[in-house]
Write an enzyme that holds these catalytic residues in place. Structure first.
Site: not given
Ligand code: ATP
Ligand code: F6P
Length: 338
Positions: A25, A89-90, A114, A116, A144-145, A190, A264
């Protein structure tokens, strides 16, 4: 490890191709980090710098092309929120991502994201090692969290707390001015309530602060990255409060504000902009030192490099037994629900 430039560097700057990707995000400051990485790479003498569009998807989705980056191009991107490169994402397909890294001849990959994204960065790092590719995969924690382990704070968090004040103040004014008024504000986080706790502590206008550590309502649904989608607790509270006052026959004028995406999408405030500057520069020093599978952050007031597997073992939560949470309870005057 200590951060900063090293006397000896592992790469010949003129031969380096460096790529930057932003995932997950949004968080205020993403553009500041991109900008500093580009500036610092150019200072080392790197000429081939590219941005990967829309997160990890940019590595393999047809039609998404890498963007050449330069100081001139990114000079002013910090003046607005969001990500200049786009996020998503994804779509975590490690072997396809590494195929693409190999085909594009990338030597350094900067992943801004983040928990992920860090797991993804570590998987890419492992796969590069397996294939014996000399690629430095370094991460910059973005959330941001503020839910990344060991980090004092992550960029965007300060801005979010500051921006949340506007929503809280509006809710307070509405509530004070209405007959039997109640103001309800939903903030992001979250499964971690740092934004809510800090926004309550700084505002002084809050009577009750609820954090997800207490209140998680899980569903079976997940987002594209596999994160569990939590039910909208703000809407749930809105309905419960209205019903409660109706049931007891007391009028209540409830005003509900959900400022989450406005918070955000902001531009980074001054303190986050400085943090982004340091982290962006450190990430480049980290890569030139030959590190990989490492992230940079601020831990116990020191700027440090940490191994990614250590920081992603679990998300960081508000400790309900901590001094900070008890300071929050003292400040709001609410009971301890534990
Ligand atoms: N365990 C994992 N192994 C490999 N790639 C991953 C894994 N988990 C998440 N990812 C990939 O990392 C990217 C970001 O993951 P995610 O959407 O969970 O956001 P994040 O990095 O945790 O940030 P945010 O705090 O905004 O949620 C996505 O493209 C997702 O597919
Ligand atoms: O609506 P989106 O873009 O999937 O993101 C929502 C999530 O992203 C965050 O802003 C940051 O990871 C979380 O607090 C929230 O749950």
């Amino acid at each position: 490890w200590n951060t900063g430039p090293r006397k000896e560097i592992y790469y010949e700057p003129e031969e380096v191709k460096a790529a930057i990707v932003t995932c997950g995000g949004l968080s205020p400051g993403l553009n500041d980090v991109i900008r500093q990485i580009v500036f610092t790479l150019e200072t080392y003498g790197v000429k081939n710098i590219v941005g990967i569009p829309f997160g990890y998807r940019g590595f393999f989705e047809k039609g998404l092309k890498e963007m050449p980056l330069s100081r001139d191009l990114v000079e002013n991107i910090n003046l607005s929120g969001g990500s200049f490169l786009g996020v998503s994402r994804g779509g975590a397909k490690t072997s396809e991502i590494v195929d693409s890294i190999q085909a594009r001849r990338i030597d350094m990959l900067f992943v801004i994201g983040g928990n992920g994204s860090h797991a993804g960065a570590n998987a890419i790092h492992e796969e590069c090692r397996k294939r014996k590719l000399k690629v430095s995969v370094v991460a910059v924690p973005k959330t941001i969290d503020n839910d990344i382990l060991f980090m004092d704070k992550t960029f965007g968090f300060d801005t979010a707390v500051e921006e949340a004040q506007r929503a809280i103040n509006s809710a307070y004014i509405e509530a004070r001015s209405a007959y039997h008024g109640i103001g309800l504000v939903k903030l992001m986080g979250r499964s971690s309530g740092f934004i809510a706790m800090h926004a309550s502590l700084s505002s002084g206008q809050i009577d009750v602060c609820l954090i997800p550590e207490d209140l998680l309502q899980k569903s079976n649904a997940t987002d594209a990255s596999g994160n569990v989608i939590l039910s909208d607790f703000g809407v749930h509270m809105q309905q419960k409060i209205k019903k409660h006052f109706k049931d007891i026959g007391v009028p209540a004028d409830l005003k509900y504000i959900d400022p989450t995406y406005m918070v955000r999408a902001c531009r980074a405030n001054a303190s986050d902009a400085i943090l982004c500057t340091v982290l962006g520069q450190n990430a480049v020093h980290e890569a030139f030192a030959g590190f990989s599978g490492i992230t940079s952050g601020v831990c116990n007031t020191h700027y440090v490099y940490l191994p990614i597997p250590e920081v992603i073992t679990a998300p960081k939560h508000v400790n309900p037994n901590s001094r900070m949470w008890h300071r929050c309870l003292t400040s709001t005057g609410q009971p301890d629900f534990h």
